[in-house]
Design an enzyme around this catalytic site. Structure first.
Site, short mmCIF file in Angstrom:
data_model
loop_
_atom_site.label_atom_id
_atom_site.label_comp_id
_atom_site.label_asym_id
_atom_site.label_seq_id
_atom_site.Cartn_x
_atom_site.Cartn_y
_atom_site.Cartn_z
CG HIS A 757 -1.96 1.22 1.09
ND1 HIS A 757 -3.19 1.06 0.88
CD2 HIS A 757 -1.63 2.57 1.66
CE1 HIS A 757 -3.89 2.25 1.04
NE2 HIS A 757 -2.79 2.99 1.48
CD GLU A 758 1.17 3.78 3.83
OE1 GLU A 758 1.45 4.76 3.01
OE2 GLU A 758 0.06 3.31 4.14
CG HIS A 761 0.11 6.14 -0.83
ND1 HIS A 761 -0.74 6.90 -1.59
CD2 HIS A 761 -0.51 5.67 0.22
CE1 HIS A 761 -1.87 6.63 -0.99
NE2 HIS A 761 -1.65 6.05 -0.12
CD GLU A 787 -5.24 6.54 -0.06
OE1 GLU A 787 -4.94 5.05 -0.03
OE2 GLU A 787 -4.58 7.24 0.80
#
Length: 983
Positions: A757-758, A761, A787
């Protein structure tokens, strides 16, 4: 002479109005005729018509807009909200005070209807969608004092569809021609009144526990007289917002148990175009009760509530009689009443307070004819209104005698009201020969105020009784911004080349401040000593103050305006200036002391959240959060500028998004997910718990996460990975992107999916063009699209069968003992178990968006004051149990699990759902063009990363999020790809 702020606004309005008229004056008659013909055709095609005695007539839309400025809108909204809140108290006042019953007299059967239905619950949840009729000339220096309210119309109002439609048509058909002659005019559409209307209905449905929100528009649909706009409004709500809605006559409703149905559709909330007296007449005619309407009223599922039956013109007497007003209203309310509500009295023989002193009412009415207006107390549509100055003395006396003869009749009584001058505007008119000339029209405004914004219906006529029912027309009221000539620069202009260099320097400074503030925040969540928290809050407050000062400085505004012309030939500069204008607008709306207080409160509340989470004690968090929430509300109200406060906060993360547009998407998705969760839970149950009871050493997890990041393409020489209480990503510079995760030895998947997830980003923040360094283009256009990158890697990649075929050997090499007996296929099934849970971050892909909906509902209620900080834990637990089937047993499991509210990030949560939907669209598009399955099975992630870099990352902030997604996938925001990916 020094102008007051209100006078300066009025003069700005006059200047804007003059510029619009000058631009139109330059048009040839043939151009005007063409515009008039197109506007008339568009109006007819969109059913902007009125039926008179069976004859369908088009409603005239005037050929130029009237303009109102944001500050004027904000003031009118505040006054209207105060008046509406006071009007909402009328049923209670009627029941409690005999003097109020005298002023608001109703028939015995209406009184019985009210007493049968009204309850404390109705007082607490008392929805109104109506309109307050007023006069106001926004082009006058004295507009502020000239704002005068003539009467309330609290239910069944027309124009909900016609007003925004006329605004949109004028914006499309007329405004481009005006701008062609005066490009510097800044004109935009106001809030769409249909969306304000819809939001009232949806909010009330949810407050009644009605999650499905099927809406009924109830009116005399088989009577053909007046505007037939509800069927058109219904079609708009269905097509534009996917709302479930029906159009019904009260006699078509039926009751089954405790539910009301129209045909086979269960009704959740209704908007009524009927007064109680009309419903009672229908009951007498039918010889039986209207059980559907009675049940809807009794269950408090009608908008407007029974308050709508007290929209007598005499209610203004309660506001303008000092004795009655002092008995029931606050000092601040009475101040506004005295300033803006017209003196009004129910007409019968008595002594009362007059506009000047006290005296006999009827005598005063006879002797001051030219200053007064006579109206039927419960009439509407402009019928029976008599203006004293336009009525002969003998006719006036005869009217007074007739009114006095009906003084004791609660249905046919009259009121006398002080007359107010009606503003007169000259509008272009095209005659039968095709020649253009200007003609004067009186104008009356109808203001529909909700918690979320202000809708305006402006009716115009060449008669002083201004009403569409009297064959008047509509004038579009658009939002105009103060003209630059009234804002003169305080210093000499600089050359264009120098201006660009100066602006670049200012933007670099702004970026550096943002990055430094972010870096201090990263440090606060990773390594900051506990004793340094107060000092850190003060440091951040100082930097936020510097950032605010840079944005609001006149120098910044001058540079933006000087470069505006150049931006027309430089799209990248135009995009950057547009974003800078928005940042500056936000900053200008907020006082510097609020900016600093908000920054310091965020730091204190974050520290309290971390302490409360460690101790699992909500009481540690609540006091700091209460202070931060109060500042969030202040901030939201200022940013909203008369609109919906939540929309204003949402716009900071997802520009252009509104609750009215978002709610149908969220709640439709919720319903579709609710259908799938039980089925997917059952199908995946056999694979649950495969990793439970196993421990995965922290050091080995850490190295695995670093390896996974490297395979994704995250450049560690331009970033780093650290630990924090809540995983997050920070771009502290063009070459300094910081990721954090948290590692739990009994939960391998937590760190793994946080890394994906990160990492998504981080790849975005490392992927902007080098040429965009230190510019406002090196950023995502919305949080939702940012996102989408994290959710794509986490879910569309990390939960795929192909990914686990390529990645499982690496996992197995580190945790051979823990993974004994498992293979890639079983691991794939284990990570895709659907199991309603209490935790958002670790939620499965199917239930995740239900976690978002939970937070969205609660933060809206917190912001609106419908939910207190003390009530939050219980409300969270109740909604979690209802939406997710999982009820937290501790605060850490419940409302303390997320960091967002502790840093004031209201409006952020819905962007996760936007990200999920965008991610599915992007992954589906990539898979149609590339061998995604083959690449992931081989453990090759570089092709996907490179495609995302060229399609998304390098575009930066040049285009809006939805424009980027549409350019790549061929569709805007759409849940279809997401649902296909789940199935």
């Amino acid at each position: 002479m020094v102008l007051t702020p209100a006078e300066a606004l009025g003069l700005s309005g006059a200047s804007l109005d003059g510029r619009v008229r000058r631009a139109l004056a330059q048009l040839a008659d043939t151009t005007f005729a063409r515009i008039a013909a197109r506007l008339a055709t568009d109006a007819a095609d969109n059913a902007v018509v009125y039926e008179h005695a069976g004859v369908v007539e088009p409603v005239r839309i005037m050929l130029r807009p009237l303009l109102v400025m944001p500050d004027q809108l904000a003031y009118v909204h505040r006054v209207c909200t105060t008046l509406t809140d006071a009007l909402k108290r009328l049923p209670e006042l009627y029941l409690a005070d005999a003097d109020v019953r005298r002023v608001l007299a109703i028939r015995a059967d209406e009184d019985a209807w009210l007493r049968e239905i009204w309850s404390p619950r109705h007082s607490h949840q008392n929805p109104v969608y109506g309109r307050l009729d007023a006069v106001c000339d926004f082009t006058s220096a004295h507009w502020h004092a000239a704002l005068q309210f003539m009467e309330p119309n609290l239910s069944g109002v027309g124009g909900i569809h016609f007003a925004p439609l006329s605004e949109a048509l004028v914006m499309r058909d007329v405004v481009p021609t005006i701008r062609a002659h005066d490009p510097q005019l800044a004109i935009e559409l106001p809030r769409d009144q249909r969306e304000l209307f819809l939001q009232v209905l949806l909010d009330h449905a949810r407050s009644c526990g009605r999650e499905r929100s099927v809406i009924a528009l109830i009116e005399p649909k088989y009577e053909h007289e007046g505007p037939n706009e509800q069927p058109v409004l219904l079609r708009f709500l269905r097509e534009r917002h996917s709302v479930s809605a029906v159009h019904a006559d009260p006699r078509e409703l039926r009751v089954v148990g405790d539910e009301v149905f129209y045909e086979d559709t269960r009704i959740d909330v209704a908007y009524r175009d009927y007064e109680s007296r009309d419903l009672l007449a229908l009951e007498r005619e039918a010889g039986k009760p209207l059980s559907g309407m009675r049940l809807l009223f009794g269950q408090n599922r009608v908008v407007s509530s029974l308050v709508g039956d007290f929209d007598h013109k005499s209610c203004w007497e309660l506001f303008t009689d000092d004795t009655l007003a002092a008995r029931h209203f606050s000092i601040e309310e009475r101040r506004l009443f005295r300033k803006h509500v017209l003196w009004t009295r129910l007409l019968f023989e008595r002594r009362t307070s007059l506009p000047h002193g006290e005296g006999e009412l009827v005598r005063y009415a006879r002797e001051h004819r030219e200053e007064l207006v006579l109206k039927p107390n419960r009439g509407y549509g402009g019928a029976g209104v008599h203006i004293g100055a336009a009525t002969s003395s003998s006719a006036w006396d005869a009217l007074l005698d007739t009114a006095l003869a009906h003084a004791a009749d609660p249905e046919h009584a009259w009121v006398v009201q002080v007359a107010t001058p009606l503003p007169v505007y000259e509008f272009p008119v095209v005659d039968a020969a095709g020649a253009m000339h200007e003609e004067p029209f009186y104008a009356v405004m109808g203001f529909a105020a909700t918690d979320d914004g202000l809708g305006i219906l402006c009716r115009v006529s060449q008669k002083q009784v201004v009403n569409v029912a009297q064959r008047g027309g509509l004038a579009a009221v658009l939002v105009g911004h103060p003209p630059p000539e009234l804002r003169g620069p305080s210093r000499a202009s600089v050359a264009p080349v120098d201006a660009l260099a100066a602006l670049r320097a200012q933007i670099r400074e702004l970026r550096h401040l943002d990055q430094t503030i972010g870096l201090l925040g990263w440090d606060e969540e990773t390594y900051l000593p506990a004793g340094a928290r107060q000092g850190r809050g003060e440091q951040v407050a100082t930097l936020e103050g510097l950032r605010h000062g840079l944005l609001v400085a006149e120098r910044m505004g001058e540079l933006i305006e000087q470069l505006s012309a150049r931006a027309a030939q430089d799209p990248a500069l135009g995009a950057e200036l547009e974003r800078l204008r928005k940042l500056r607008k936000v900053a200008c709306a907020l006082p510097a002391e609020l900016v600093r207080a908000f920054a310091q409160a965020r730091s204190s509340t974050l520290a309290a959240w971390e302490d409360a989470r460690r101790a699992d004690d909500y009481a540690i968090f609540a006091p700091a959060f209460s202070q931060l929430l109060a500042l969030c509300r202040q901030r939201a109200a200022l940013l909203a500028d008369g609109g919906d406060p939540y929309d204003a906060l949402l716009d900071e993360y997802e520009p252009g998004m509104t609750r009215a547009r978002m709610d149908p998407v969220l709640f439709d998705l919720r319903d579709r997910l609710a259908e799938r969760v039980p089925r997917f839970t059952q199908l995946s149950r056999a694979h649950a718990g495969l990793l439970e009871g196993k421990r995965f050493p922290e050091a080995a997890q850490w190295e695995l996460c670093r390896e996974l990041l490297a395979s994704m393409g995250f450049e560690t020489e331009r970033g780093r990975l650290d630990r924090s209480t809540h995983p997050f990503t920070l771009a502290a510079g063009n070459d300094d992107v910081r990721l954090t995760i948290r590692i739990c030895e009994d939960n391998l998947l937590s760190a793994l999916y946080a890394t994906l997830h990160e990492g998504g980003h981080g790849l975005y923040d490392q992927g902007y063009l080098a040429a965009d360094r230190d510019s406002l283009l090196a950023d995502a256009p919305s949080t939702g699209i940012h996102e989408s990158q994290s959710r794509l890697w986490e879910n569309l990649v990390g939960r795929s069968r192909a990914f686990w075929q390529g990645f499982f050997p690496k996992l197995q090499a580190r945790f051979a003992e823990q993974l004994a007996g498992l293979d890639a296929e079983r691991m794939y099934r284990a990570v895709n178990v659907v199991r309603p849970s209490k935790n958002r971050v670790e939620a499965d892909e199917v239930t995740y968006n239900l976690h978002i909906l939970l937070r969205y509902e609660l933060e809206v209620a917190l912001l609106r004051g419908e939910l207190s900080v003390a009530e939050l834990p219980a409300a969270w637990n109740e909604r979690s149990g209802t939406l997710l089937g999982a009820t937290p047993t501790t605060a850490r499991e419940g409302c303390l699990q997320d960091v967002h509210w502790s840093i004031g990030a209201f409006g952020y949560f819905p962007t996760y759902t936007f990200g999920n939907l965008y991610a599915a669209q992007l992954a589906e598009c990539y898979a149609q063009q590339h061998d995604l399955v083959g690449e992931l099975s081989a453990g090759t992630l570089a092709p996907l990363r490179q495609w995302l870099r060229t399609q998304i990352h390098e575009v930066g902030h040049r285009r809006s999020a939805e424009d980027i997604i549409t350019a790549v996938t061929g569709r805007g925001l759409d849940a279809a790809a997401f649902l296909r990916a789940l199935d």
